[in-house]
Design a protein around this motif. Structure first.
Motif, PDB file in Angstrom:
ATOM      1  N   VAL A  11      57.980   6.408 -12.903  1.00 57.22           N
ATOM      2  CA  VAL A  11      59.102   6.328 -11.975  1.00 57.22           C
ATOM      3  C   VAL A  11      58.830   7.313 -10.842  1.00 57.22           C
ATOM      4  N   GLY A  12      58.797   6.790  -9.622  1.00 53.36           N
ATOM      5  CA  GLY A  12      58.601   7.641  -8.450  1.00 53.36           C
ATOM      6  C   GLY A  12      59.909   8.324  -8.099  1.00 53.36           C
ATOM      7  N   ILE A  13      59.854   9.649  -7.900  1.00 50.40           N
ATOM      8  CA  ILE A  13      61.056  10.397  -7.549  1.00 50.40           C
ATOM      9  C   ILE A  13      60.832  11.174  -6.259  1.00 50.40           C
ATOM     10  N   SER A  20      67.326   8.894  -6.833  1.00 43.95           N
ATOM     11  CA  SER A  20      68.211   9.296  -7.937  1.00 43.95           C
ATOM     12  C   SER A  20      68.867   8.072  -8.566  1.00 43.95           C
ATOM     13  N   TYR A  21      69.301   7.154  -7.731  1.00 47.09           N
ATOM     14  CA  TYR A  21      69.932   5.937  -8.242  1.00 47.09           C
ATOM     15  C   TYR A  21      68.921   5.129  -9.076  1.00 47.09           C
ATOM     16  N   ALA A  22      67.689   4.994  -8.572  1.00 46.47           N
ATOM     17  CA  ALA A  22      66.667   4.226  -9.295  1.00 46.47           C
ATOM     18  C   ALA A  22      66.371   4.858 -10.652  1.00 46.47           C
ATOM     19  N   LEU A  23      66.286   6.195 -10.692  1.00 46.88           N
ATOM     20  CA  LEU A  23      66.038   6.871 -11.966  1.00 46.88           C
ATOM     21  C   LEU A  23      67.224   6.675 -12.918  1.00 46.88           C
ATOM     22  N   GLU A  24      68.432   6.848 -12.406  1.00 46.61           N
ATOM     23  CA  GLU A  24      69.611   6.673 -13.253  1.00 46.61           C
ATOM     24  C   GLU A  24      69.708   5.233 -13.779  1.00 46.61           C
ATOM     25  N   TRP A  25      69.450   4.268 -12.917  1.00 43.30           N
ATOM     26  CA  TRP A  25      69.472   2.868 -13.315  1.00 43.30           C
ATOM     27  C   TRP A  25      68.440   2.610 -14.421  1.00 43.30           C
ATOM     28  N   THR A  26      67.259   3.167 -14.239  1.00 46.17           N
ATOM     29  CA  THR A  26      66.187   2.997 -15.222  1.00 46.17           C
ATOM     30  C   THR A  26      66.571   3.612 -16.563  1.00 46.17           C
ATOM     31  N   LEU A  27      67.119   4.805 -16.516  1.00 52.04           N
ATOM     32  CA  LEU A  27      67.540   5.457 -17.756  1.00 52.04           C
ATOM     33  C   LEU A  27      68.620   4.638 -18.462  1.00 52.04           C
ATOM     34  N   ASP A  28      69.601   4.172 -17.687  1.00 57.64           N
ATOM     35  CA  ASP A  28      70.705   3.400 -18.265  1.00 57.64           C
ATOM     36  C   ASP A  28      70.252   2.074 -18.863  1.00 57.64           C
ATOM     37  N   HIS A  29      69.257   1.444 -18.266  1.00 59.43           N
ATOM     38  CA  HIS A  29      68.854   0.115 -18.715  1.00 59.43           C
ATOM     39  C   HIS A  29      67.690   0.089 -19.714  1.00 59.43           C
ATOM     40  N   PHE A  30      66.867   1.120 -19.712  1.00 61.78           N
ATOM     41  CA  PHE A  30      65.694   1.099 -20.597  1.00 61.78           C
ATOM     42  C   PHE A  30      65.684   2.192 -21.653  1.00 61.78           C
ATOM     43  N   ALA A  86      65.872  15.663 -11.430  1.00 61.37           N
ATOM     44  CA  ALA A  86      65.456  14.543 -12.281  1.00 61.37           C
ATOM     45  C   ALA A  86      65.539  14.925 -13.757  1.00 61.37           C
ATOM     46  N   LYS A  87      65.100  16.132 -14.091  1.00 58.66           N
ATOM     47  CA  LYS A  87      65.176  16.591 -15.485  1.00 58.66           C
ATOM     48  C   LYS A  87      66.631  16.693 -15.945  1.00 58.66           C
ATOM     49  N   GLU A  88      67.500  17.196 -15.068  1.00 62.47           N
ATOM     50  CA  GLU A  88      68.923  17.300 -15.406  1.00 62.47           C
ATOM     51  C   GLU A  88      69.527  15.922 -15.664  1.00 62.47           C
ATOM     52  N   LEU A 123      55.944   0.254 -12.865  1.00 56.91           N
ATOM     53  CA  LEU A 123      56.219   1.309 -11.885  1.00 56.91           C
ATOM     54  C   LEU A 123      57.599   1.031 -11.315  1.00 56.91           C
ATOM     55  N   VAL A 124      58.456   2.049 -11.323  1.00 53.88           N
ATOM     56  CA  VAL A 124      59.806   1.911 -10.774  1.00 53.88           C
ATOM     57  C   VAL A 124      59.909   2.787  -9.532  1.00 53.88           C
ATOM     58  N   VAL A 125      60.366   2.176  -8.442  1.00 51.39           N
ATOM     59  CA  VAL A 125      60.611   2.916  -7.201  1.00 51.39           C
ATOM     60  C   VAL A 125      61.960   2.505  -6.645  1.00 51.39           C
ATOM     61  N   GLY A 126      62.580   3.421  -5.939  1.00 54.23           N
ATOM     62  CA  GLY A 126      63.836   3.114  -5.269  1.00 54.23           C
ATOM     63  C   GLY A 126      63.544   2.514  -3.911  1.00 54.23           C
ATOM     64  N   SER A 127      64.505   1.764  -3.407  1.00 53.80           N
ATOM     65  CA  SER A 127      64.376   1.165  -2.080  1.00 53.80           C
ATOM     66  C   SER A 127      65.294   1.906  -1.124  1.00 53.80           C
ATOM     67  N   HIS A 128      64.719   2.372  -0.024  1.00 51.74           N
ATOM     68  CA  HIS A 128      65.525   3.069   0.985  1.00 51.74           C
ATOM     69  C   HIS A 128      66.316   2.089   1.832  1.00 51.74           C
ATOM     70  N   GLY A 129      65.972   0.821   1.761  1.00 51.20           N
ATOM     71  CA  GLY A 129      66.714  -0.183   2.520  1.00 51.20           C
ATOM     72  C   GLY A 129      66.462  -0.124   4.013  1.00 51.20           C
ATOM     73  N   TYR A 130      65.262   0.301   4.393  1.00 52.38           N
ATOM     74  CA  TYR A 130      64.921   0.353   5.815  1.00 52.38           C
ATOM     75  C   TYR A 130      64.913  -1.043   6.407  1.00 52.38           C
ATOM     76  N   GLY A 131      65.272  -1.134   7.658  1.00 51.53           N
ATOM     77  CA  GLY A 131      65.147  -2.389   8.391  1.00 51.53           C
ATOM     78  C   GLY A 131      63.696  -2.596   8.786  1.00 51.53           C
ATOM     79  N   ALA A 132      63.426  -3.694   9.447  1.00 51.74           N
ATOM     80  CA  ALA A 132      62.048  -4.061   9.806  1.00 51.74           C
ATOM     81  C   ALA A 132      61.389  -3.023  10.705  1.00 51.74           C
TER      82      ALA A 132
END
Length: 163
Positions: A11-13, A20-30, A86-88, A123-132
């Motif tokens: 998981v990329g942090i 943070s959201y991607a890590l939390e989502w990953t922890l909650d789901h896996f 992330a550890k917390e 590999l899990v990464v979060g998306s910043h949601g950047y435009g083009a």
């Protein structure tokens, strides 16, 4: 899982709320639903920019030799804060068996190399949601990894808040 050895999940942090959201989502789901026996070995990877690349963003700096140690100290503080947060988060979800790595370099390369090093199956990464336009200028770590990592890449997008 029938296998004796768990598959590694990288998981990329970073210091963004998307990460943070991607890590939390990953922890909650896996990890949390099966905290006694999670299906993956969790490896968190933070890519710390090099001081010269961080200074290079603003162009040539007069007295760069004096500035680089200060930039390095700031980058180390940021990395320590990212790792601690992330550890917390992992601890708050009762996930304690976590490997954390801070690797100097560009996030795109660091994450793809971590996948190879650990033989990660995902590999899990979060998306910043950047435009083009922002994506074209800044580059998208998730886009790069989805094309270059030799494993499944999961891009976790933080839901937009509806007003």
């Amino acid at each position: 899982m029938a296998c004796a050895e768990k598959q590694p999940m990288v998981v990329g942090i970073d210091d963004s709320e998307h990460s943070s959201y991607a890590l939390e989502w990953t922890l909650d789901h896996f990890f949390v639903p099966c905290s006694a026996n999670p299906p993956f070995k969790l490896i968190l990877v933070h890519a710390k920019p090099t001081p010269s690349s961080a200074v290079g963003f603003v162009g040539p700096v007069v007295g760069a030799a004096e500035v680089l140690p200060l930039v390095e100290a700031d980058l180390k503080k940021i990395a320590a804060r990212v790792v601690e947060k992330a550890k917390e988060l992992c601890t708050s979800k009762s996930v304690h068996d976590v490997i954390v790595e801070v690797v100097e370099g560009d996030a795109r390369n660091v994450l793809c190399e971590a996948v190879e090093k650990h033989h990660a199956s995902i590999l899990v990464v979060g998306s910043h949601g950047y435009g083009a336009i922002k994506r074209a200028v800044l580059g998208s770590v998730s886009d790069y990894c989805s094309h270059h990592a030799h494993c499944t890449v999961m891009i976790v997008k933080k839901p937009k808040i509806k007003h």
